[in-house]
Design a protein around this motif. Structure first.
Motif, PDB file in Angstrom:
ATOM      1  N   HIS A  93       0.809  -1.218   0.000  1.00 37.50           N
ATOM      2  CA  HIS A  93       0.000   0.000   0.000  1.00 37.50           C
ATOM      3  C   HIS A  93       0.847   1.275   0.000  1.00 37.50           C
ATOM      4  CE1 HIS A  93      -3.914  -1.964   0.573  1.00 37.50           C
ATOM      5  NE2 HIS A  93      -3.249  -2.844   1.280  1.00 37.50           N
ATOM      6  N   SER A  94       2.170   1.123  -0.043  1.00 36.84           N
ATOM      7  CA  SER A  94       3.090   2.271   0.005  1.00 36.84           C
ATOM      8  C   SER A  94       2.787   3.190   1.183  1.00 36.84           C
ATOM      9  CB  SER A  94       3.014   3.086  -1.290  1.00 36.84           C
ATOM     10  OG  SER A  94       3.240   2.259  -2.387  1.00 36.84           O
ATOM     11  N   ILE A  95       2.681   2.594   2.360  1.00 36.73           N
ATOM     12  CA  ILE A  95       2.426   3.383   3.567  1.00 36.73           C
ATOM     13  C   ILE A  95       3.463   3.042   4.633  1.00 36.73           C
ATOM     14  CG2 ILE A  95      -0.054   3.775   3.277  1.00 36.73           C
ATOM     15  CD1 ILE A  95      -0.535   1.289   5.033  1.00 36.73           C
ATOM     16  N   GLY A  96       3.629   3.929   5.596  1.00 41.05           N
ATOM     17  CA  GLY A  96       4.650   3.728   6.617  1.00 41.05           C
ATOM     18  C   GLY A  96       4.136   3.279   7.958  1.00 41.05           C
ATOM     19  N   CYS A  97       2.811   3.026   8.046  1.00 43.31           N
ATOM     20  CA  CYS A  97       2.289   2.594   9.332  1.00 43.31           C
ATOM     21  C   CYS A  97       0.987   1.828   9.177  1.00 43.31           C
ATOM     22  CB  CYS A  97       2.116   3.800  10.256  1.00 43.31           C
ATOM     23  SG  CYS A  97       0.435   4.360  10.462  1.00 43.31           S
ATOM     24  N   LEU A  98       0.731   0.991  10.160  1.00 42.11           N
ATOM     25  CA  LEU A  98      -0.515   0.219  10.194  1.00 42.11           C
ATOM     26  C   LEU A  98      -1.111   0.357  11.583  1.00 42.11           C
ATOM     27  CD1 LEU A  98       0.861  -3.149   8.724  1.00 42.11           C
ATOM     28  CD2 LEU A  98      -0.586  -1.527   7.489  1.00 42.11           C
ATOM     29  N   VAL A  99      -2.433   0.440  11.641  1.00 36.69           N
ATOM     30  CA  VAL A  99      -3.084   0.429  12.938  1.00 36.69           C
ATOM     31  C   VAL A  99      -3.339  -1.047  13.251  1.00 36.69           C
ATOM     32  CG1 VAL A  99      -5.106   1.101  14.290  1.00 36.69           C
ATOM     33  CG2 VAL A  99      -4.125   2.698  12.637  1.00 36.69           C
ATOM     34  N   VAL A 100      -2.995  -1.457  14.464  1.00 40.01           N
ATOM     35  CA  VAL A 100      -3.153  -2.856  14.862  1.00 40.01           C
ATOM     36  C   VAL A 100      -4.502  -2.988  15.556  1.00 40.01           C
ATOM     37  CG1 VAL A 100      -2.130  -4.780  16.111  1.00 40.01           C
ATOM     38  CG2 VAL A 100      -0.650  -2.966  15.178  1.00 40.01           C
ATOM     39  N   VAL A 101      -5.312  -3.933  15.068  1.00 42.32           N
ATOM     40  CA  VAL A 101      -6.650  -4.098  15.634  1.00 42.32           C
ATOM     41  C   VAL A 101      -6.882  -5.497  16.178  1.00 42.32           C
ATOM     42  CG1 VAL A 101      -7.778  -2.326  14.208  1.00 42.32           C
ATOM     43  CG2 VAL A 101      -7.595  -4.656  13.349  1.00 42.32           C
ATOM     44  N   GLN A 102      -7.768  -5.549  17.130  1.00 45.38           N
ATOM     45  CA  GLN A 102      -8.229  -6.816  17.684  1.00 45.38           C
ATOM     46  C   GLN A 102      -9.739  -6.633  17.845  1.00 45.38           C
ATOM     47  OE1 GLN A 102      -5.699  -7.832  20.942  1.00 45.38           O
ATOM     48  NE2 GLN A 102      -5.521  -9.921  20.240  1.00 45.38           N
ATOM     49  N   ASP A 103     -10.521  -7.462  17.170  1.00 51.65           N
ATOM     50  CA  ASP A 103     -11.987  -7.334  17.175  1.00 51.65           C
ATOM     51  C   ASP A 103     -12.429  -5.909  16.836  1.00 51.65           C
ATOM     52  OD1 ASP A 103     -12.021  -9.979  18.169  1.00 51.65           O
ATOM     53  OD2 ASP A 103     -11.787  -9.232  20.211  1.00 51.65           O
ATOM     54  N   GLU A 104     -11.875  -5.381  15.753  1.00 52.79           N
ATOM     55  CA  GLU A 104     -12.214  -4.035  15.265  1.00 52.79           C
ATOM     56  C   GLU A 104     -11.753  -2.881  16.152  1.00 52.79           C
ATOM     57  OE1 GLU A 104     -16.070  -3.414  13.048  1.00 52.79           O
ATOM     58  OE2 GLU A 104     -16.529  -5.354  13.961  1.00 52.79           O
ATOM     59  N   ALA A 105     -11.248  -3.198  17.348  1.00 57.02           N
ATOM     60  CA  ALA A 105     -10.790  -2.132  18.241  1.00 57.02           C
ATOM     61  C   ALA A 105      -9.291  -1.940  18.047  1.00 57.02           C
ATOM     62  CB  ALA A 105     -11.074  -2.501  19.692  1.00 57.02           C
ATOM     63  N   PRO A 106      -8.853  -0.688  17.918  1.00 55.94           N
ATOM     64  CA  PRO A 106      -7.422  -0.442  17.759  1.00 55.94           C
ATOM     65  C   PRO A 106      -6.677  -0.709  19.064  1.00 55.94           C
ATOM     66  CG  PRO A 106      -8.617   1.630  17.843  1.00 55.94           C
ATOM     67  CD  PRO A 106      -9.639   0.547  17.884  1.00 55.94           C
ATOM     68  N   VAL A 107      -5.602  -1.492  18.986  1.00 56.27           N
ATOM     69  CA  VAL A 107      -4.847  -1.822  20.198  1.00 56.27           C
ATOM     70  C   VAL A 107      -3.402  -1.341  20.126  1.00 56.27           C
ATOM     71  CG1 VAL A 107      -6.266  -3.805  20.842  1.00 56.27           C
ATOM     72  CG2 VAL A 107      -4.340  -4.140  19.275  1.00 56.27           C
ATOM     73  N   GLY A 108      -3.006  -0.850  18.957  1.00 57.14           N
ATOM     74  CA  GLY A 108      -1.632  -0.388  18.823  1.00 57.14           C
ATOM     75  C   GLY A 108      -1.385   0.161  17.438  1.00 57.14           C
ATOM     76  N   ILE A 109      -0.149   0.566  17.207  1.00 57.03           N
ATOM     77  CA  ILE A 109       0.231   1.088  15.899  1.00 57.03           C
ATOM     78  C   ILE A 109       1.626   0.557  15.619  1.00 57.03           C
ATOM     79  CG2 ILE A 109       1.274   3.277  16.674  1.00 57.03           C
ATOM     80  CD1 ILE A 109      -0.536   4.581  14.409  1.00 57.03           C
ATOM     81  N   VAL A 110       1.893   0.204  14.379  1.00 55.57           N
ATOM     82  CA  VAL A 110       3.219  -0.288  14.026  1.00 55.57           C
ATOM     83  C   VAL A 110       3.715   0.489  12.810  1.00 55.57           C
ATOM     84  CG1 VAL A 110       2.377  -2.226  12.597  1.00 55.57           C
ATOM     85  CG2 VAL A 110       4.622  -2.367  13.646  1.00 55.57           C
ATOM     86  N   THR A 111       4.946   0.964  12.900  1.00 51.50           N
ATOM     87  CA  THR A 111       5.510   1.767  11.816  1.00 51.50           C
ATOM     88  C   THR A 111       6.717   1.061  11.208  1.00 51.50           C
ATOM     89  OG1 THR A 111       7.065   2.912  13.254  1.00 51.50           O
ATOM     90  CG2 THR A 111       4.870   3.894  13.057  1.00 51.50           C
ATOM     91  N   GLU A 112       7.130   1.554  10.046  1.00 51.99           N
ATOM     92  CA  GLU A 112       8.331   1.014   9.396  1.00 51.99           C
ATOM     93  C   GLU A 112       9.505   1.134  10.360  1.00 51.99           C
ATOM     94  OE1 GLU A 112       8.065   1.861   4.624  1.00 51.99           O
ATOM     95  OE2 GLU A 112       8.514   3.547   5.945  1.00 51.99           O
ATOM     96  N   ARG A 113       9.534   2.261  11.059  1.00 48.55           N
ATOM     97  CA  ARG A 113      10.630   2.519  11.989  1.00 48.55           C
ATOM     98  C   ARG A 113      10.656   1.466  13.105  1.00 48.55           C
ATOM     99  NH1 ARG A 113      11.192   7.654  15.509  1.00 48.55           N
ATOM    100  NH2 ARG A 113      13.287   7.349  16.295  1.00 48.55           N
ATOM    101  N   ASP A 114       9.467   1.058  13.573  1.00 57.46           N
ATOM    102  CA  ASP A 114       9.404   0.010  14.600  1.00 57.46           C
ATOM    103  C   ASP A 114      10.027  -1.279  14.075  1.00 57.46           C
ATOM    104  OD1 ASP A 114       7.956   1.625  16.385  1.00 57.46           O
ATOM    105  OD2 ASP A 114       6.020   0.959  15.588  1.00 57.46           O
ATOM    106  N   ILE A 115       9.727  -1.589  12.819  1.00 58.09           N
ATOM    107  CA  ILE A 115      10.261  -2.826  12.222  1.00 58.09           C
ATOM    108  C   ILE A 115      11.784  -2.748  12.117  1.00 58.09           C
ATOM    109  CG2 ILE A 115      10.304  -4.244  10.119  1.00 58.09           C
ATOM    110  CD1 ILE A 115       7.296  -3.670   9.824  1.00 58.09           C
ATOM    111  N   VAL A 116      12.279  -1.606  11.688  1.00 55.54           N
ATOM    112  CA  VAL A 116      13.732  -1.446  11.567  1.00 55.54           C
ATOM    113  C   VAL A 116      14.401  -1.496  12.944  1.00 55.54           C
ATOM    114  CG1 VAL A 116      15.583   0.151  10.898  1.00 55.54           C
ATOM    115  CG2 VAL A 116      13.595  -0.178   9.396  1.00 55.54           C
ATOM    116  N   ARG A 117      13.875  -0.711  13.891  1.00 58.29           N
ATOM    117  CA  ARG A 117      14.504  -0.624  15.213  1.00 58.29           C
ATOM    118  C   ARG A 117      14.322  -1.863  16.073  1.00 58.29           C
ATOM    119  NH1 ARG A 117      11.470   3.546  17.235  1.00 58.29           N
ATOM    120  NH2 ARG A 117      12.061   2.883  19.299  1.00 58.29           N
ATOM    121  N   ARG A 118      13.121  -2.454  16.024  1.00 55.40           N
ATOM    122  CA  ARG A 118      12.833  -3.554  16.945  1.00 55.40           C
ATOM    123  C   ARG A 118      12.991  -4.941  16.352  1.00 55.40           C
ATOM    124  NH1 ARG A 118       7.535  -0.348  19.245  1.00 55.40           N
ATOM    125  NH2 ARG A 118       8.739   1.328  20.183  1.00 55.40           N
ATOM    126  N   VAL A 119      13.049  -5.024  15.024  1.00 55.20           N
ATOM    127  CA  VAL A 119      13.170  -6.342  14.402  1.00 55.20           C
ATOM    128  C   VAL A 119      14.506  -6.497  13.698  1.00 55.20           C
ATOM    129  CG1 VAL A 119      12.137  -7.983  12.787  1.00 55.20           C
ATOM    130  CG2 VAL A 119      10.667  -6.447  14.102  1.00 55.20           C
TER     131      VAL A 119
END
Length: 150
Positions: free
Chosen positions: A34-60
């Motif tokens: 989707h050429s985007i830098g972030c995703l909203v993380v959901v559980q049962d339609e409720a947002p529970v977090g956010i993950v960014t490209e930067r999170d993937i680079v720094r934490r993974v």
């Protein structure tokens, strides 16, 4: 009367989301698709977090974490959200005081949109010419136009 636009008038309605149990690799694929830098993380339609490209680079990547690690392990959990009826001005204040550029919009516990810094930039000072003309006309008595032949 100055109508302050609400968040729902300027937010991005199509939010790309991912489940908390999905893998980091799936998150990266989705961002790439989707050429985007972030995703909203959901559980049962409720947002529970956010993950960014930067999170993937720094934490993974930087920590050589396996790509099949769950999104829930690397996402930012202290999610700041706003209501769709909130004024754009208030939303901008929330974003700047929390130093965030993306604000998920939640109604009745469900994610219905996201306000991104660029949505605000697009909107600021974007008064249409016709609005300005109508406002200016409103300041004067209707004088010569009243009852003028159509």
């Amino acid at each position: 009367m100055d109508h302050m636009p609400a968040v729902k008038d300027v937010m991005t309605k199509s939010v790309i989301t991912i489940g908390a149990d999905n893998t980091v690799f799936e998150a990266a694929e989705l961002m790439n698709a989707h050429s985007i830098g972030c995703l909203v993380v959901v559980q049962d339609e409720a947002p529970v977090g956010i993950v960014t490209e930067r999170d993937i680079v720094r934490r993974v990547v930087a920590k050589r974490m396996p790509y099949d690690a769950k999104v829930s392990e690397i996402m930012s959990k202290n999610l700041v959200t706003a209501d769709p009826d909130e004024s754009v001005k208030e939303a901008a204040r929330i974003m700047s005081s929390n130093k965030i550029r993306r604000l998920p919009i939640v109604k009745d516990g469900k994610l219905i949109g996201i306000l991104v810094a660029s949505d605000l930039v697009r909107h600021v000072g974007k008064k249409s010419i016709s609005e300005e003309i109508l406002e200016a006309m409103g300041r004067y008595p209707m004088g010569p136009w009243v009852g003028a032949p159509q």
